[in-house]
Write a protein that holds these residues in place. Structure first.
Motif, mmCIF file in Angstrom:
data_model
loop_
_atom_site.group_PDB
_atom_site.id
_atom_site.type_symbol
_atom_site.label_atom_id
_atom_site.label_comp_id
_atom_site.label_asym_id
_atom_site.label_seq_id
_atom_site.Cartn_x
_atom_site.Cartn_y
_atom_site.Cartn_z
ATOM 1 N N ALA A 73 0.833 -1.210 0.000
ATOM 2 C CA ALA A 73 0.000 0.000 0.000
ATOM 3 C C ALA A 73 0.864 1.254 0.000
ATOM 4 O O ALA A 73 0.555 2.239 -0.687
ATOM 5 N N ALA A 74 1.959 1.244 0.744
ATOM 6 C CA ALA A 74 2.856 2.406 0.776
ATOM 7 C C ALA A 74 3.416 2.679 -0.611
ATOM 8 O O ALA A 74 3.452 3.832 -1.064
ATOM 9 N N TYR A 75 3.845 1.629 -1.305
ATOM 10 C CA TYR A 75 4.394 1.813 -2.650
ATOM 11 C C TYR A 75 3.315 2.276 -3.632
ATOM 12 O O TYR A 75 3.572 3.140 -4.470
ATOM 13 N N ASP A 76 2.126 1.714 -3.535
ATOM 14 C CA ASP A 76 1.051 2.135 -4.441
ATOM 15 C C ASP A 76 0.636 3.577 -4.197
ATOM 16 O O ASP A 76 0.413 4.342 -5.134
ATOM 17 N N ASN A 77 0.543 3.972 -2.933
ATOM 18 C CA ASN A 77 0.057 5.304 -2.594
ATOM 19 C C ASN A 77 1.060 6.416 -2.893
ATOM 20 O O ASN A 77 0.666 7.550 -3.169
ATOM 21 N N ASP A 78 2.356 6.100 -2.815
ATOM 22 C CA ASP A 78 3.397 7.126 -2.996
ATOM 23 C C ASP A 78 4.385 6.752 -4.091
ATOM 24 O O ASP A 78 5.575 7.081 -4.012
ATOM 25 N N ALA A 79 3.898 6.073 -5.119
ATOM 26 C CA ALA A 79 4.784 5.550 -6.161
ATOM 27 C C ALA A 79 5.626 6.648 -6.807
ATOM 28 O O ALA A 79 6.831 6.467 -7.031
ATOM 29 N N ALA A 80 5.026 7.767 -7.115
ATOM 30 C CA ALA A 80 5.765 8.839 -7.794
ATOM 31 C C ALA A 80 6.906 9.352 -6.923
ATOM 32 O O ALA A 80 8.023 9.577 -7.403
ATOM 33 N N ALA A 81 6.654 9.537 -5.622
ATOM 34 C CA ALA A 81 7.689 10.034 -4.716
ATOM 35 C C ALA A 81 8.824 9.028 -4.566
ATOM 36 O O ALA A 81 10.003 9.399 -4.575
ATOM 37 N N PHE A 82 8.471 7.733 -4.444
ATOM 38 C CA PHE A 82 9.519 6.714 -4.355
ATOM 39 C C PHE A 82 10.349 6.685 -5.639
ATOM 40 O O PHE A 82 11.573 6.577 -5.604
ATOM 41 N N ALA A 83 9.700 6.784 -6.779
ATOM 42 C CA ALA A 83 10.413 6.756 -8.060
ATOM 43 C C ALA A 83 11.391 7.923 -8.163
ATOM 44 O O ALA A 83 12.548 7.736 -8.576
ATOM 45 N N GLY A 110 11.742 0.865 -12.526
ATOM 46 C CA GLY A 110 12.332 0.404 -13.779
ATOM 47 C C GLY A 110 13.763 0.797 -14.065
ATOM 48 O O GLY A 110 14.281 0.481 -15.136
ATOM 49 N N ARG A 111 14.439 1.449 -13.126
ATOM 50 C CA ARG A 111 15.795 1.933 -13.402
ATOM 51 C C ARG A 111 16.738 0.817 -13.835
ATOM 52 O O ARG A 111 17.477 0.957 -14.809
ATOM 53 N N GLU A 112 16.724 -0.308 -13.112
ATOM 54 C CA GLU A 112 17.664 -1.383 -13.456
ATOM 55 C C GLU A 112 17.248 -2.126 -14.720
ATOM 56 O O GLU A 112 18.097 -2.620 -15.461
ATOM 57 N N VAL A 113 15.958 -2.201 -14.997
ATOM 58 C CA VAL A 113 15.513 -2.804 -16.263
ATOM 59 C C VAL A 113 16.069 -2.004 -17.437
ATOM 60 O O VAL A 113 16.563 -2.573 -18.417
ATOM 61 N N ALA A 114 16.018 -0.689 -17.336
ATOM 62 C CA ALA A 114 16.571 0.157 -18.399
ATOM 63 C C ALA A 114 18.073 -0.064 -18.537
ATOM 64 O O ALA A 114 18.599 -0.198 -19.652
ATOM 65 N N TRP A 115 18.781 -0.121 -17.418
ATOM 66 C CA TRP A 115 20.224 -0.339 -17.459
ATOM 67 C C TRP A 115 20.554 -1.706 -18.060
ATOM 68 O O TRP A 115 21.466 -1.834 -18.889
ATOM 69 N N LEU A 116 19.834 -2.720 -17.634
ATOM 70 C CA LEU A 116 20.082 -4.071 -18.157
ATOM 71 C C LEU A 116 19.913 -4.107 -19.671
ATOM 72 O O LEU A 116 20.779 -4.619 -20.396
ATOM 73 N N ASN A 117 18.820 -3.557 -20.152
ATOM 74 C CA ASN A 117 18.570 -3.559 -21.599
ATOM 75 C C ASN A 117 19.638 -2.775 -22.357
ATOM 76 O O ASN A 117 20.038 -3.169 -23.453
ATOM 77 N N ALA A 118 20.113 -1.688 -21.784
ATOM 78 C CA ALA A 118 21.133 -0.855 -22.436
ATOM 79 C C ALA A 118 22.510 -1.499 -22.435
ATOM 80 O O ALA A 118 23.392 -1.075 -23.188
ATOM 81 N N ASN A 119 22.689 -2.529 -21.601
ATOM 82 C CA ASN A 119 24.010 -3.126 -21.435
ATOM 83 C C ASN A 119 24.088 -4.585 -21.862
ATOM 84 O O ASN A 119 24.977 -5.322 -21.420
ATOM 85 N N GLY A 120 23.168 -5.004 -22.721
ATOM 86 C CA GLY A 120 23.279 -6.329 -23.320
ATOM 87 C C GLY A 120 22.594 -7.454 -22.589
ATOM 88 O O GLY A 120 22.892 -8.630 -22.847
ATOM 89 N N GLU A 151 4.770 3.950 -12.921
ATOM 90 C CA GLU A 151 5.946 4.823 -13.006
ATOM 91 C C GLU A 151 6.969 4.253 -13.987
ATOM 92 O O GLU A 151 7.549 4.986 -14.797
ATOM 93 N N ALA A 152 7.212 2.960 -13.905
ATOM 94 C CA ALA A 152 8.184 2.317 -14.799
ATOM 95 C C ALA A 152 7.756 2.446 -16.254
ATOM 96 O O ALA A 152 8.567 2.794 -17.128
ATOM 97 N N ARG A 153 6.483 2.195 -16.523
ATOM 98 C CA ARG A 153 5.980 2.265 -17.913
ATOM 99 C C ARG A 153 6.035 3.692 -18.447
ATOM 100 O O ARG A 153 6.293 3.904 -19.639
ATOM 101 N N ALA A 154 5.789 4.679 -17.575
ATOM 102 C CA ALA A 154 5.845 6.079 -18.014
ATOM 103 C C ALA A 154 7.282 6.499 -18.322
ATOM 104 O O ALA A 154 7.528 7.231 -19.284
ATOM 105 N N ARG A 155 8.225 6.031 -17.521
ATOM 106 C CA ARG A 155 9.630 6.403 -17.705
ATOM 107 C C ARG A 155 10.276 5.640 -18.860
ATOM 108 O O ARG A 155 11.148 6.168 -19.539
#
Length: 197
Positions: free
Chosen positions: A7-17, A51-61, A76-80
């Motif tokens: 619930a904490a992550y859902d309610n404040d997702a933008a701030a955590f991101a 999604g930060r590490e997903v982006a890094w993983l994809n960018a690095n092979g 948040e991940a899908r928007a970024r």
């Protein structure tokens, strides 16, 4: 997953991101991935957050897909990173992810948000989705003595590493260390194992 934490992550997702993306890049994690992960191998990030590490993983092979229990964080991940694939999946069961699917599985500081009774089962299930001879990276925030909750209500379970290691006895241990994370500045326990072939 612990309901109050979710619930904490859902309610404040933008701030955590915002907070995670403003933290220093986890260069220590990236070095470990480059050292142990199978280059070009199908990869997933369990508990991918924004999604930060997903982006890094994809960018690095490492072609990667992200999974998270929080629909708020997934938004948040899908928007970024609209070019990458993100899906909802929750530990310990990870429904709709077949056994032996990924060459590399990453789970960075997630399992301490689970109730202690779910941790061993979650570790075993994540190992299950790793292909034979594949690589599994797992880390968690080290909490001493008793479970804690932060100001957001997120659970930080206190548990001994033996709870995790017991589920990995049939794997080959490639790395195990307790260190301060270069990104969060918190003490973490991390390990890398190779699944039996």
């Amino acid at each position: 997953m612990d309901r109050q934490t979710l619930a904490a992550y859902d309610n404040d997702a933008a701030a955590f991101a915002i907070d995670w993306h403003e933290q220093p890049a986890p260069h220590d994690l990236h070095r470990i991935i480059k050292r142990f992960f199978i280059a070009g191998g199908e990869t997933c990030d369990i508990g991918c957050g924004s999604g930060r590490e997903v982006a890094w993983l994809n960018a690095n092979g490492y072609p990667a897909r992200g999974f998270d229990a929080s629909e708020g964080l997934l938004a948040e991940a899908r928007a970024r990173y609209p070019q990458f694939d993100f899906a909802q999946a929750e530990l310990p069961d990870l429904p709709r992810i077949a056994a032996n699917t990924y060459d590399n599985v990453l789970c960075e500081t997630v399992i301490m948000h689970l109730e202690r009774a779910q941790i061993a089962r979650s570790v075993l299930r994540m190992l299950d989705i790793v292909r034979p001879r594949g690589i599994f990276y797992l880390s968690w925030r080290v909490i001493r003595d008793a479970d804690q909750r932060d100001k957001h209500g997120r659970l930080y379970a206190a548990f001994d590493a033996s709870l995790v290691l017991g589920e990995l006895s049939a794997t080959t241990m490639l790395l195990q260390e307790e260190v301060v994370s270069a990104s969060s500045g918190k003490m973490i326990h991390r390990l890398v194992v190779r699944k039996a072939g």
